[in-house]
Design an enzyme around this catalytic site. Sequence first.
Site, mmCIF file in Angstrom:
data_model
loop_
_atom_site.group_PDB
_atom_site.id
_atom_site.type_symbol
_atom_site.label_atom_id
_atom_site.label_comp_id
_atom_site.label_asym_id
_atom_site.label_seq_id
_atom_site.Cartn_x
_atom_site.Cartn_y
_atom_site.Cartn_z
ATOM 1 N N SER A 86 1.435 1.529 -10.935
ATOM 2 C CA SER A 86 1.955 2.805 -11.425
ATOM 3 C C SER A 86 3.035 2.637 -12.472
ATOM 4 O O SER A 86 3.061 3.350 -13.483
ATOM 5 C CB SER A 86 2.493 3.614 -10.247
ATOM 6 N N CYS A 103 -2.677 0.519 4.995
ATOM 7 C CA CYS A 103 -1.256 0.244 5.167
ATOM 8 C C CYS A 103 -0.681 1.313 6.075
ATOM 9 O O CYS A 103 -1.374 2.262 6.457
ATOM 10 C CB CYS A 103 -0.530 0.190 3.825
ATOM 11 N N CYS A 111 2.898 2.424 5.655
ATOM 12 C CA CYS A 111 4.195 2.918 5.192
ATOM 13 C C CYS A 111 4.228 4.433 5.016
ATOM 14 O O CYS A 111 5.280 5.049 5.195
ATOM 15 C CB CYS A 111 4.620 2.211 3.914
ATOM 16 N N CYS A 132 6.020 -1.034 6.524
ATOM 17 C CA CYS A 132 4.583 -1.286 6.643
ATOM 18 C C CYS A 132 4.166 -1.780 8.017
ATOM 19 O O CYS A 132 3.210 -2.548 8.159
ATOM 20 C CB CYS A 132 4.153 -2.285 5.566
ATOM 21 N N LYS A 151 -0.967 -8.307 -7.730
ATOM 22 C CA LYS A 151 -0.328 -7.010 -7.928
ATOM 23 C C LYS A 151 1.169 -7.225 -8.044
ATOM 24 O O LYS A 151 1.747 -7.888 -7.173
ATOM 25 C CB LYS A 151 -0.644 -6.091 -6.743
ATOM 26 N N ARG A 186 5.486 5.172 -5.198
ATOM 27 C CA ARG A 186 6.195 5.619 -3.997
ATOM 28 C C ARG A 186 6.554 7.094 -4.087
ATOM 29 O O ARG A 186 6.607 7.795 -3.071
ATOM 30 C CB ARG A 186 7.426 4.751 -3.771
ATOM 31 N N ARG A 199 11.311 -4.123 0.898
ATOM 32 C CA ARG A 199 10.150 -4.848 1.417
ATOM 33 C C ARG A 199 10.122 -6.305 0.985
ATOM 34 O O ARG A 199 9.086 -6.956 1.021
ATOM 35 C CB ARG A 199 8.875 -4.132 0.977
ATOM 36 N N GLU A 223 -0.248 -17.467 -0.402
ATOM 37 C CA GLU A 223 -0.692 -16.235 0.243
ATOM 38 C C GLU A 223 -2.183 -16.013 0.001
ATOM 39 O O GLU A 223 -2.942 -15.661 0.917
ATOM 40 C CB GLU A 223 0.091 -15.028 -0.311
ATOM 41 N N LYS A 247 0.821 -10.116 -3.653
ATOM 42 C CA LYS A 247 1.472 -8.840 -3.975
ATOM 43 C C LYS A 247 2.974 -9.061 -3.975
ATOM 44 O O LYS A 247 3.559 -9.452 -2.965
ATOM 45 C CB LYS A 247 1.094 -7.773 -2.942
#
Length: 327
Positions: free
Chosen positions: A277, A122, A124, A132, A251, A208, A220, A236, A198
Amino acid sequence: MGYPDVRLRRMRRTAAIRDLFAMPKPGPEKFIWPVFVVPGVGRKEPIASMPGQFRFSADELVKALQPVVASGVRSVLLFGQHEGEDKDECGTPAAEMGGAVQRAIPVLRAAFPDLVIFTDVCLCAYTAHGHCGPRDADGDVDNDAACEMLARVAVSHARAGADGVAPSAMMDGQIAAIRHALDEEGFQKVLLISYSTKFASQMYGPFRDAENSAPGQGDRQGYQASYRDVGTAIRESDFDEDEGADCLMVKPALFYLDLIRTLADRTHLPVMAYNVSGEYSMIHAAAAAGYCDLYPTARESLYAIFRSGATQVISYWAPFYREIFSS
């Protein structure tokens, strides 16, 4: 026939009987530990929002992995950080062979020859604006330019020795672009793990913080999937499968168990789940407040993810496999 002829408590009378009829305990080989790598040496920095997790320089990560590998966990997913002043509009430092991820891979390979090393692909954490990919004149992420940059990053990780790359930017066509670039550079054996479904989620806050990757402006939602639009979210994954992904992923995990099940029922590819997280830190916070017991609650949550159909789980609980599944 029902009670009193049928007494389901017979199936639960002793621990041995319960184990006899229970689903198998997920083995440590099914877990992937997501870890944060930083430049330099001798660095092990605690992440305040993620108890028990750290930012590691490569040498310190080798030390941290020794008991984890000894427990049977065989896979990691590396997230890199860039601390220079040269972050730019495109995230160019992400593709540099001197980056934290690119330097860490051979160090880990030398220490653990059989370790499966995946890398997050990625931009970001490497762009000046925290999104991103490069932005267009309207301030939106330029999808096709981002795909070109992501392909360069993936090739750099493969060149460093990664077993697999995992693009997480949620750009249309990123899987096809990366697969083509890998094959063109002779990396046909490198696995392509798709963050295929995601969601734009509130569960990424601690990540983050750990990765220093929050967007400077906006959010995002323009490229991550909407949790209110299940049909497009599943499409997707369908598209990524068609473009050549070797594995699919949902995710976050715990808020999307239904989507894991749906995806597992419609694909022959492995379906990973990312136990993110926020899900990890919520259980820690609840345990710290006395609302639950830490490891039994973690165990229950992980069983739920595997029960929903996940074949592998990316989880910050991976280093604590023995503590979680010892009873």
